[in-house]
Design a protein around this motif. Structure first.
Motif, short mmCIF file in Angstrom:
data_model
loop_
_atom_site.label_atom_id
_atom_site.label_comp_id
_atom_site.label_asym_id
_atom_site.label_seq_id
_atom_site.Cartn_x
_atom_site.Cartn_y
_atom_site.Cartn_z
N GLU A 32 0.93 -1.66 0.16
CA GLU A 32 -0.48 -0.03 -0.12
C GLU A 32 0.94 1.33 0.12
OE1 GLU A 32 -3.25 0.44 -0.55
OE2 GLU A 32 -3.14 -2.06 -0.82
N TRP A 33 1.97 1.20 1.04
CA TRP A 33 2.68 2.66 0.15
C TRP A 33 4.30 2.64 -0.05
CZ3 TRP A 33 2.50 4.96 6.16
CH2 TRP A 33 0.98 5.39 6.30
N GLY A 34 4.83 0.97 -0.38
CA GLY A 34 5.71 1.08 -1.24
C GLY A 34 6.67 1.31 -1.02
N LEU A 35 7.12 1.28 0.96
CA LEU A 35 7.69 1.00 1.36
C LEU A 35 9.13 -0.83 1.53
CD1 LEU A 35 6.33 1.11 4.85
CD2 LEU A 35 7.04 3.54 3.05
N SER A 36 10.35 0.04 1.39
CA SER A 36 11.63 -1.15 1.04
C SER A 36 11.93 -1.71 2.40
CB SER A 36 12.51 -0.27 0.68
OG SER A 36 13.50 -0.53 0.24
N GLU A 37 11.79 -2.63 2.04
CA GLU A 37 12.41 -3.38 3.43
C GLU A 37 13.53 -3.15 3.41
OE1 GLU A 37 10.98 -7.66 3.53
OE2 GLU A 37 9.00 -7.11 2.52
N ASN A 39 15.17 -0.72 3.90
CA ASN A 39 15.55 0.87 4.68
C ASN A 39 15.54 0.73 6.12
OD1 ASN A 39 14.27 2.91 6.48
ND2 ASN A 39 14.02 4.17 4.25
N GLU A 40 16.74 1.29 7.07
CA GLU A 40 17.06 0.70 8.43
C GLU A 40 15.88 0.87 9.18
OE1 GLU A 40 21.17 1.34 10.09
OE2 GLU A 40 21.66 1.01 7.77
N GLN A 41 15.63 2.15 8.98
CA GLN A 41 14.33 2.96 9.85
C GLN A 41 13.11 1.88 9.97
OE1 GLN A 41 13.51 7.21 9.43
NE2 GLN A 41 11.97 7.13 10.82
N TYR A 42 12.12 1.37 8.71
CA TYR A 42 12.07 0.73 8.52
C TYR A 42 11.79 -0.43 9.79
CZ TYR A 42 8.18 -2.24 6.02
OH TYR A 42 7.69 -3.51 5.78
N GLN A 43 12.80 -1.26 9.02
CA GLN A 43 13.00 -2.18 10.13
C GLN A 43 12.93 -2.06 11.37
OE1 GLN A 43 16.91 -3.97 8.62
NE2 GLN A 43 16.71 -3.86 6.75
N MET A 44 13.77 -1.51 11.47
CA MET A 44 13.39 -0.74 13.01
C MET A 44 11.85 -0.31 13.17
SD MET A 44 14.73 2.95 15.00
CE MET A 44 13.61 4.10 14.43
N PHE A 107 4.06 3.61 18.03
CA PHE A 107 2.69 3.75 17.81
C PHE A 107 2.48 4.97 16.31
CE2 PHE A 107 0.74 -1.35 19.28
CZ PHE A 107 2.43 -1.73 19.86
N LEU A 108 1.83 5.37 17.36
CA LEU A 108 2.26 6.95 15.99
C LEU A 108 2.63 7.79 15.41
CD1 LEU A 108 -1.37 7.94 18.29
CD2 LEU A 108 -1.62 7.49 15.79
N PHE A 109 4.17 8.24 16.48
CA PHE A 109 4.92 8.37 15.89
C PHE A 109 5.56 7.56 14.78
CE2 PHE A 109 9.66 8.89 15.79
CZ PHE A 109 9.88 9.99 16.14
N ASN A 110 5.28 5.91 14.91
CA ASN A 110 5.98 5.46 14.02
C ASN A 110 5.68 5.11 12.48
OD1 ASN A 110 8.84 5.00 15.75
ND2 ASN A 110 7.70 2.74 16.81
N ILE A 111 3.95 5.60 12.91
CA ILE A 111 3.56 5.30 11.16
C ILE A 111 3.56 6.67 11.23
CG2 ILE A 111 0.98 5.38 10.66
CD1 ILE A 111 1.58 2.38 11.66
N THR A 112 3.25 7.91 11.29
CA THR A 112 3.80 9.08 10.72
C THR A 112 5.36 8.75 10.31
OG1 THR A 112 2.94 10.28 12.73
CG2 THR A 112 4.03 11.61 11.48
N SER A 113 6.63 8.51 11.03
CA SER A 113 7.65 7.56 10.25
C SER A 113 7.22 7.13 9.15
CB SER A 113 9.03 7.94 11.25
OG SER A 113 8.74 7.86 12.27
N LEU A 114 6.72 6.19 8.77
CA LEU A 114 6.70 5.30 7.90
C LEU A 114 5.48 6.13 6.81
CD1 LEU A 114 5.42 2.35 9.69
CD2 LEU A 114 7.48 2.19 8.66
N TYR A 115 4.39 6.74 7.44
CA TYR A 115 3.71 7.29 6.34
C TYR A 115 4.79 8.53 4.73
CZ TYR A 115 0.02 11.54 4.65
OH TYR A 115 -0.32 11.90 3.85
N GLU A 116 5.85 9.25 6.60
CA GLU A 116 6.81 10.28 5.64
C GLU A 116 7.61 9.51 4.50
OE1 GLU A 116 8.59 12.09 9.17
OE2 GLU A 116 6.37 13.44 8.92
N MET A 117 7.97 7.80 5.10
CA MET A 117 8.81 7.53 3.67
C MET A 117 8.35 7.04 2.78
SD MET A 117 10.93 4.52 6.15
CE MET A 117 10.24 4.91 7.58
N ARG A 118 6.82 6.79 3.37
CA ARG A 118 6.19 6.26 1.52
C ARG A 118 6.23 6.74 0.13
NH1 ARG A 118 1.11 8.68 0.83
NH2 ARG A 118 2.07 10.13 1.45
N SER A 119 6.70 5.90 -1.21
CA SER A 119 7.07 6.58 -2.26
C SER A 119 6.27 7.16 -2.91
CB SER A 119 7.65 5.11 -2.89
OG SER A 119 6.63 4.35 -3.25
#
Length: 119
Positions: A32-37, A39-44, A107-119
């Motif tokens: 859904e968000w096209g995130l790259s596995e 990415n170190e922040q994504y893994q964290m 959790f909300l902070f992490n979702i926000t971080s992922l949201y900002e990483m979207r492609s």
């Protein structure tokens, strides 16, 4: 990413239930968000989510939440209601019916971080 989760499972760091759930979450964010596995922040973030899920289910949640200033800044974002919806959806995928506010702030902070990483 999935290999990292398998290692955590095989070393009894996470439960099988959380392992199976986090795979669904990873697939969701990849699709859904096209995130790259890679990415170190994504893994964290995924590692934090799966470990926190087990902690919550075992009644061992953390005492202190996200810094209030950071939370207030995040809450002022126009996308915050969307982020809260996604957070609720992800918590449901992880089998979390109730999440302590301290954990939920991260959790909300992490979702926000992922949201900002979207492609």
């Amino acid at each position: 990413m999935k290999e990292r989760m398998k290692i955590l499972l095989s070393n009894n760091v996470i439960t099988k239930e959380s392992f199976e759930s986090i795979l669904l979450v990873i697939d969701y964010f990849n699709r859904e968000w096209g995130l790259s596995e890679s990415n170190e922040q994504y893994q964290m973030i995924m590692t934090h989510l799966v470990r926190a899920t087990d902690r919550i289910k075992q009644g061992k949640e953390i005492q202190d939440g996200l810094d209030c200033d950071i939370y207030n800044e995040m809450e002022s974002m126009s996308e915050f209601s969307f982020i809260k919806e996604i957070n609720s959806y992800i918590c449901g995928m992880m089998g979390l019916r109730e999440v302590p506010e301290t954990e939920n702030s991260f959790f909300l902070f992490n979702i926000t971080s992922l949201y900002e990483m979207r492609s």
